[in-house]
Design an enzyme around this catalytic site. Structure first.
Site, PDB file in Angstrom:
ATOM      1  CB  CYS A 133      -0.886  -0.045   1.241  1.00 42.28           C
ATOM      2  SG  CYS A 133      -1.969   1.367   1.379  1.00 42.28           S
ATOM      3  CB  CYS A 147      -9.782  10.018   6.473  1.00 40.87           C
ATOM      4  SG  CYS A 147      -8.083   9.708   5.946  1.00 40.87           S
ATOM      5  CB  CYS A 369      -8.315   1.821   5.722  1.00 41.01           C
ATOM      6  SG  CYS A 369      -8.140   0.699   4.389  1.00 41.01           S
TER       7      CYS A 369
HETATM    8  N1  SAH Z   1      -7.325   9.248  -0.775  1.00 36.92           N
HETATM    9  C1  SAH Z   1      -7.691   8.031  -1.386  1.00 36.92           C
HETATM   10  C2  SAH Z   1      -6.789   6.863  -1.018  1.00 36.92           C
HETATM   11  C3  SAH Z   1      -6.316   6.761   0.408  1.00 36.92           C
HETATM   12  S1  SAH Z   1      -7.500   6.425   1.629  1.00 36.92           S
HETATM   13  C4  SAH Z   1      -9.122   7.715  -1.100  1.00 36.92           C
HETATM   14  O1  SAH Z   1      -9.741   8.379  -0.285  1.00 36.92           O
HETATM   15  O2  SAH Z   1      -9.620   6.802  -1.734  1.00 36.92           O
HETATM   16  C5  SAH Z   1      -7.712   4.661   1.507  1.00 36.92           C
HETATM   17  C6  SAH Z   1      -9.085   4.168   1.975  1.00 36.92           C
HETATM   18  O3  SAH Z   1      -9.195   4.213   3.408  1.00 36.92           O
HETATM   19  C7  SAH Z   1     -10.217   5.012   1.453  1.00 36.92           C
HETATM   20  O4  SAH Z   1     -11.283   4.229   1.001  1.00 36.92           O
HETATM   21  C8  SAH Z   1     -10.635   5.779   2.683  1.00 36.92           C
HETATM   22  O5  SAH Z   1     -11.921   6.271   2.562  1.00 36.92           O
HETATM   23  C9  SAH Z   1     -10.463   4.741   3.745  1.00 36.92           C
HETATM   24  N2  SAH Z   1     -10.435   5.275   5.101  1.00 36.92           N
HETATM   25  C10 SAH Z   1     -10.008   6.492   5.496  1.00 36.92           C
HETATM   26  N3  SAH Z   1     -10.131   6.634   6.836  1.00 36.92           N
HETATM   27  C11 SAH Z   1     -10.631   5.472   7.309  1.00 36.92           C
HETATM   28  C12 SAH Z   1     -10.936   4.988   8.615  1.00 36.92           C
HETATM   29  N4  SAH Z   1     -10.727   5.731   9.684  1.00 36.92           N
HETATM   30  N5  SAH Z   1     -11.443   3.742   8.735  1.00 36.92           N
HETATM   31  C13 SAH Z   1     -11.609   2.963   7.643  1.00 36.92           C
HETATM   32  N6  SAH Z   1     -11.311   3.352   6.378  1.00 36.92           N
HETATM   33  C14 SAH Z   1     -10.823   4.598   6.207  1.00 36.92           C
HETATM   34 FE1  SF4 Z   2     -10.187  11.559   2.177  1.00 35.27          FE
HETATM   35 FE2  SF4 Z   2      -8.530   9.712   1.124  1.00 35.27          FE
HETATM   36 FE3  SF4 Z   2      -7.629  12.181   1.776  1.00 35.27          FE
HETATM   37 FE4  SF4 Z   2      -8.298  10.476   3.702  1.00 35.27          FE
HETATM   38  S1  SF4 Z   2      -6.639  10.223   2.254  1.00 35.27           S
HETATM   39  S2  SF4 Z   2      -8.837  12.678   3.587  1.00 35.27           S
HETATM   40  S3  SF4 Z   2     -10.018   9.381   2.760  1.00 35.27           S
HETATM   41  S4  SF4 Z   2      -9.150  11.689   0.191  1.00 35.27           S
END
Ligand code: SAH
Ligand code: SF4
Length: 385
Positions: A133, A147, A369
């Protein structure tokens, strides 16, 4: 001996070592890092140094097939040519500030970049494959409310060599050289680390093309997945130019809720997003788009949400990843109860969409994630105080 002389004598070797390191890193920062270059750029760069074109193929193979970092190890290249190469180029990876291993085998590296910034890379071993990843930015400009990466203040794009460097570093650590061997531990790549990859499209695209190159690491487009919060113009480019797998961070089935959870939805709303996915080239039942859906207790996890989800994606070859919310310090949500997640999964599955519930991997080392970066922030907290 007077005390000052003694101190100077003791300190002298340390100071000398530090100065040598600074000198070396200054020299290196002026040289071009070969891991940032496409094959064509590499060819042009060596021709500019007065070397014949055919050397590019040899160098490329040393860098991307054998993981070599020292020109002296390129033993099919004459010694004077190796010395010439070392005058113009370097082959470097990011440094490692910290490595951690989870009880489930997940590995996480906190990587140190040339300017002192840090990002994270995670390796997730599974029975029949191993997924890396990769991060695309330091922090993220977007502010999805669930997030942790989105709460980072510092944000910058990662360069091509910093993106490729994460893979090279992981292959070093996993003992995966030469690349392409049948027992390779790193078989898949996901752009799901820190950052929004489609906001750093050019660097991400160049890095992916390098990673896919058949004469190098050779990870096929079917084994690479890019996850986006829904940057619509980037989705079309990604499909046309790279043809890799697509994952969309959906998380909500109404614009009102998605505006709140994934604020970029105010710019690219659900209809625009779903239409762009519908047009993603190469989708079929064998090659589905992944919808990521974080399960937030009492927010988006009702049976009605599940039914609305099915309606929304109807006709698109899809798989739905249900991700139990991974909490982080200060987060405002709770993880959905397991029975609610099961009920949701069941409705989606009955409609014909695979709906695996993602078991969080590496959560004991904050590698799951949405937890990325929190550990390093915690570590740096005393410095900020
Ligand atoms: N920015 C991109 C890729 C990185 S985030 C995106 O948002 O797709 C990778 C994944 O983790 C995304 O699906 C995001 O929504 C998820 N994610 C972020 N915070 C999370 C959390 N606290 N618990 C579970 N999944 C989360
Ligand atoms: Fe949103 Fe992906 Fe950025 Fe986290 S890493 S703030 S899920 S866009």
């Amino acid at each position: 001996m007077p005390i000052t002389s003694l101190v100077i004598k003791k300190l002298y070797p340390i100071v000398k070592l530090l100065l040598a390191r600074v000198e070396k890193s200054e020299k290196n920062s002026k040289l071009q890092n070969l891991t940032a270059l496409s094959f064509l750029e590499l060819t042009n760069a060596i021709v500019e140094c007065g070397l014949p074109k055919f050397r590019a193929k040899q160098i490329w193979s040393w860098v991307w097939r054998h993981g070599v970092t020292d020109f002296q190890d390129m033993n099919n290249i004459a010694k004077p040519v190796r010395a010439e190469l070392a005058k113009h180029f370097v082959i470097t990876r990011p440094g490692i500030s910290r490595r951690q291993q989870s009880s489930d085998g997940t590995l996480k590296w906190l990587i140190r970049l040339g300017d002192g910034q840090e990002a994270e890379t995670v390796y997730i071993p599974e029975k029949d494959r191993g997924t890396l990843c990769i991060s695309s930015q330091v922090g993220c400009t977007l502010t999805c409310s669930f997030c942790h990466t989105g709460t980072q203040r510092l944000v910058r794009n990662l360069s091509v060599d910093e993106i490729c460097g994460q893979l090279l570093l992981a292959m070093d650590e996993l003992g995966d050289w030469p690349s392409g061997n049948s027992s390779r531990r790193l078989t898949n790549v996901v752009l799901m680390g820190m950052g929004e990859p489609l906001f750093n499209y050019d660097n991400v695209a160049q890095a992916i093309k390098i990673i896919m190159s058949g004469d190098g690491v050779a990870i096929s487009k079917r084994r690479i997945t890019l996850s986006t919060s829904g940057i619509v113009p980037g989705i079309a480019r990604c499909g046309e130019e790279l043809g890799i797998n697509l994952a969309i961070s959906l998380h909500a089935v109404t614009d009102t809720l998605r505006n709140d959870l994934v604020p970029i939805n105010k710019k690219y709303n659900l209809k625009t997003l779903i239409d762009s996915v519908r047009n993603y080239p190469g989708l079929s039942n064998a090659r589905r788009v992944t919808w990521e859906y974080v399960m937030l207790d009492g927010v988006n996890d009702s049976p009605e949400d599940a039914k609305a989800l099915i309606k929304l994606i109807s006709g698109i070859p899809s798989k739905i990843n249900l991700i139990p919310f991974n909490p982080w310090p200060g987060s405002q949500y709770n993880t959905s109860r397991p029975d609610k997640i099961e009920r949701f999964a069941d409705i989606v599955l009955k409609a014909g969409y695979p709906s695996p519930v993602r078991t969080p991997r590496g959560s004991d080392i904050l590698a799951a994630c949405g937890q990325l970066k929190s550990e390093s922030v915690r570590l740096r907290a005393p410095e900020r105080a």
